[in-house]
Design an enzyme around this catalytic site. Structure first.
Site, short mmCIF file in Angstrom:
data_model
loop_
_atom_site.label_atom_id
_atom_site.label_comp_id
_atom_site.label_asym_id
_atom_site.label_seq_id
_atom_site.Cartn_x
_atom_site.Cartn_y
_atom_site.Cartn_z
N GLY A 127 -4.48 -4.30 -3.81
CA GLY A 127 -5.48 -3.27 -4.11
C GLY A 127 -4.72 -2.02 -4.48
CG HIS A 128 -1.98 -1.99 -6.98
ND1 HIS A 128 -1.08 -2.53 -7.85
CD2 HIS A 128 -1.71 -2.54 -5.78
CE1 HIS A 128 -0.29 -3.38 -7.20
NE2 HIS A 128 -0.67 -3.41 -5.94
CB THR A 144 -9.63 -6.25 4.35
OG1 THR A 144 -8.53 -5.42 4.76
CG2 THR A 144 -9.09 -7.48 3.67
CB VAL A 194 2.26 16.66 -3.04
CG1 VAL A 194 3.73 16.75 -2.70
CG2 VAL A 194 2.03 17.05 -4.50
N GLY A 195 -0.38 14.13 -3.24
CA GLY A 195 -1.83 13.97 -3.33
C GLY A 195 -2.07 12.77 -4.23
CG LEU A 238 6.34 15.16 1.38
CD1 LEU A 238 7.17 14.41 2.42
CD2 LEU A 238 7.26 15.80 0.34
CD GLN A 282 0.82 -8.92 -2.74
OE1 GLN A 282 1.44 -9.47 -3.61
NE2 GLN A 282 -0.44 -8.59 -2.87
CB THR A 289 -7.30 -0.99 -1.31
OG1 THR A 289 -6.38 0.04 -1.01
CG2 THR A 289 -8.00 -0.65 -2.60
CG ASP A 346 -1.90 -1.16 1.20
OD1 ASP A 346 -2.26 -1.62 0.10
OD2 ASP A 346 -2.27 -1.62 2.29
N GLY A 359 1.59 2.98 -2.59
CA GLY A 359 1.22 3.86 -3.70
C GLY A 359 1.82 3.39 -5.02
CE LYS A 360 2.48 -2.47 -4.28
NZ LYS A 360 2.12 -2.02 -2.92
P1 GDP Z 1 -0.67 0.36 -3.57
O1 GDP Z 1 -1.29 -0.91 -3.13
O2 GDP Z 1 0.81 0.41 -3.30
O3 GDP Z 1 -0.96 0.72 -4.99
O4 GDP Z 1 -1.31 1.52 -2.68
P2 GDP Z 1 -2.87 1.67 -2.27
O5 GDP Z 1 -3.61 2.16 -3.44
O6 GDP Z 1 -3.37 0.44 -1.59
O7 GDP Z 1 -2.78 2.75 -1.14
C1 GDP Z 1 -2.31 4.03 -1.37
C2 GDP Z 1 -3.40 5.04 -0.98
O8 GDP Z 1 -2.82 6.33 -0.89
C3 GDP Z 1 -4.49 5.17 -2.04
O9 GDP Z 1 -5.69 5.52 -1.37
C4 GDP Z 1 -4.01 6.33 -2.90
O10 GDP Z 1 -5.05 7.03 -3.55
C5 GDP Z 1 -3.38 7.20 -1.85
N1 GDP Z 1 -2.25 8.02 -2.32
C6 GDP Z 1 -1.25 7.68 -3.15
N2 GDP Z 1 -0.36 8.67 -3.24
C7 GDP Z 1 -0.82 9.67 -2.44
C8 GDP Z 1 -0.33 10.97 -2.07
O11 GDP Z 1 0.72 11.43 -2.50
N3 GDP Z 1 -1.09 11.69 -1.18
C9 GDP Z 1 -2.26 11.24 -0.66
N4 GDP Z 1 -2.92 12.00 0.19
N5 GDP Z 1 -2.73 10.01 -0.99
C10 GDP Z 1 -2.02 9.26 -1.85
P1 IMO Z 2 -0.83 -4.15 -2.25
O1 IMO Z 2 -0.38 -4.68 -3.57
C1 IMO Z 2 -0.91 -4.57 2.10
C2 IMO Z 2 -0.82 -8.64 3.70
C3 IMO Z 2 -2.06 -9.08 4.45
C4 IMO Z 2 -1.45 -10.01 5.45
C5 IMO Z 2 -0.35 -10.71 4.67
C6 IMO Z 2 -0.75 -12.05 4.08
O2 IMO Z 2 -2.14 -3.45 -2.28
O3 IMO Z 2 0.25 -3.36 -1.61
P2 IMO Z 2 -2.30 -12.76 2.03
O4 IMO Z 2 -3.76 -12.54 1.79
O5 IMO Z 2 -1.41 -12.20 0.96
O6 IMO Z 2 -1.97 -14.19 2.34
O7 IMO Z 2 -2.00 -11.95 3.39
O8 IMO Z 2 -0.03 -9.82 3.60
N1 IMO Z 2 -1.04 -8.15 2.33
C7 IMO Z 2 -1.03 -6.85 2.00
N2 IMO Z 2 -0.90 -5.75 2.75
N3 IMO Z 2 -1.00 -4.47 0.77
C8 IMO Z 2 -1.11 -5.56 -0.02
O9 IMO Z 2 -1.11 -5.48 -1.36
C9 IMO Z 2 -1.16 -6.82 0.60
N4 IMO Z 2 -1.27 -8.08 0.13
C10 IMO Z 2 -1.19 -8.88 1.20
O10 IMO Z 2 -2.70 -7.98 5.05
O11 IMO Z 2 -0.83 -9.27 6.49
MG MG Z 3 -2.82 -1.57 -1.83
#
Ligand code: GDP
Ligand code: IMO
Ligand code: MG
Length: 429
Positions: free
Chosen positions: A40-41, A306, A419-420, A337, A225, A304, A13, A15-16
């Site tokens: 969840g991206h 759960t 920054v957002g 940031l 992940q 994202t 999570d 911000g990939k």
């Molecule tokens: P990922 O799994 O690495 O793609 O990241 P997620 O999407 O699960 O979580 C990142 C969260 O941060 C999402 O809700 C994005 O919309 C949000 N996000 C990403 N970059 C920024 C940022 O620079 N600022 C803010 N406020 N939110 C951000």
């Molecule tokens: P993204 O790609 C954050 C965590 C779960 C748990 C552990 C094992 O959005 O960054 P699993 O269901 O993979 O067997 O769970 O890994 N986990 C994540 N945490 N972001 C993810 O993906 C995750 N994918 C799995 O919360 O701790």
């Molecule tokens: Mg995610």
């Protein structure tokens, strides 16, 4: 011609998705290489929020082809749902835009039932998985009894293999967990119904990627992940069951390292974790709530997949240096940031202390974090709203100093800071 790899440098999570989306502007292909719909991206474009679980975030760029690599575990039902949802929002999801590896493994309802039963049986010792069947699907892969995408090329063989997989699952569900069996025949016929839909997408993605790279195109490997959730290099056993690190990209796509270009470590300006496991810089109470947000904003720290509140704390540079090492990071992209604006002081964990001794590196890796206490460096915060910043000079001096300390303490250059959540809310250095 490079293969550029985008790695989650923390516990996921980071911000990939949004970084991949931005880099996809100049890439021909974006490819997922590990995990499944535990990911969840999030990508935000003009106020529209897209959440991708299986499809690469690069697909939101109309010129970029999305690949689901052999290293993935794919729930076909969820994949079809995701394609339909994107199509309804105007994204082209036809087979010329999405390619699925014949060697990717399928997640069945059996894997999901086993994941959930295993977590329930572990009770307070649970991993805190996403419950999506990831672990059991990789277990079957390694045990050489998994069902691969290629089985869908032949409807009869798909039904037979899925039936056998469910029957095997039922034995475990009943004997080990005292749970009712699944209806193997019903699951098999459900899978047979996916054949027509997915068949046109199934191909040799490794060959396709090789041809693209040889033709001089840029391929992005979109990590899911994070490094600290890696089955080998993470906080074992509180990890996922795949290899989200750089090495996993080569295996999970079938591309050799000769094409390697940038390895971009995506890292939040602070630290979060969902699920169980150690977290030395974890904050509690009001401090944690300040970093997490209330849930009023879509980017606040609630999962994202759960919707669980994410555990929040300060940026851990001991773990980031470790992550940089195991991934061979060439640079960092710092996200969120803007969230630190308004804090009087900000903190960076530069080392650990245990029994009076200071450690700059973990002696036995992140699986042995227990007992280490974070040693912080405190820096002045900043009050300015950063969300309109686009150039380094737009950032206040204190924010630039914070980034400069991250660079100094990791030895890595920061090439981007967001920054957002919006696509455009990015400062390029
Ligand atoms: P990922 O799994 O690495 O793609 O990241 P997620 O999407 O699960 O979580 C990142 C969260 O941060 C999402 O809700 C994005 O919309 C949000 N996000 C990403 N970059 C920024 C940022 O620079 N600022 C803010 N406020 N939110 C951000
Ligand atoms: P993204 O790609 C954050 C965590 C779960 C748990 C552990 C094992 O959005 O960054 P699993 O269901 O993979 O067997 O769970 O890994 N986990 C994540 N945490 N972001 C993810 O993906 C995750 N994918 C799995 O919360 O701790
Ligand atoms: Mg995610």
């Amino acid at each position: 011609m490079p293969l550029d790899i985008i790695i989650g440098a923390q516990w996921g999570d980071e911000g990939k998705g949004r970084i991949t989306d931005r880099l996809a502007e100049s890439a021909a292909v974006a490819a997922r290489y590990s995990g499944g719909d535990n990911a969840g991206h999030t990508v935000t474009i003009g106020g529209e929020i897209f959440k991708l679980n299986l499809l690469p975030s690069g697909l939101l760029n109309p010129r970029t082809v999305g690949v689901l690599g052999n290293g993935m575990v794919i729930n076909p039902k969820r994949l079809i749902e995701e394609m339909d949802k994107l199509a309804a929002r105007g994204v082209d999801v036809t087979p010329n835009r999405i390619k699925i590896s014949y060697a990717a493994h399928l997640i069945t309802p059996g894997h999901i039932a086993l994941d959930q039963a295993s977590e329930a049986a572990l009770g307070t010792g649970k991993i805190g998985t996403t419950g999506r069947g990831i672990g059991p699907a990789y277990t079957d892969k390694i045990a050489r009894r998994g069902v691969r995408m290629e089985s869908l090329l032949d409807m009869e063989s798909a039904a037979d293999q899925v039936m056998a997989q469910i029957e095997q699952t039922n034995r475990t569900l009943q004997v080990a967990y005292g749970q009712p069996p699944l209806d193997a025949r019903a699951v098999a016929s459900e899978f047979a119904s996916y054949v027509h839909r997915l068949l046109p997408y199934i191909t040799d993605t490794a060959l396709y990627l090789h041809e693209m790279l040889k033709a001089g195109k840029t391929v992005l490997a979109e990590g899911a992940q994070g490094a600290l959730l890696d089955i080998d290099h993470g906080t074992y056993p509180y990890v996922t069951s795949s290899s989200p690190t750089t090495g996993g990209a080569f295996i999970g796509l079938g591309v050799g390292p000769g094409f390697l270009g940038r390895v971009i470590g995506v890292v939040k300006a602070f630290q979060t974790r969902v699920g169980e496991g150690p977290f030395p810089t974890e904050a509690f109470g009001a401090e944690a709530e300040r970093l997490r947000g209330t849930g009023a904003n879509p980017w606040d720290e609630f999962g994202t997949v759960t919707r669980r509140p994410r555990r929040c704390g300060w940026l851990d540079l001991v773990l980031l240096r470790y992550s940089a090492r195991v991934n061979g990071l060439t640079e960092l992209a710092v996200t969120k940031l803007d969230v630190l604006s308004g804090l009087e002081r900000v903190r960076l964990c530069k080392s650990y202390r245990r029994e009076g001794k200071v450690y700059d590196e973990l002696p036995l890796g992140p699986a042995h974090l227990e007992g280490f206490e974070a040693v912080y460096e405190e820096l002045p915060g900043w009050s300015a709203d950063l969300t309109g910043a686009r150039k380094p000079d737009d950032l206040p001096a204190a924010a630039r100093q914070y980034l400069a300390r991250i660079e100094a303490l990791t030895g890595l250059k920061i090439s981007m800071a967001s920054v957002g959540p919006e696509r455009e809310q990015l400062v390029i250095f």
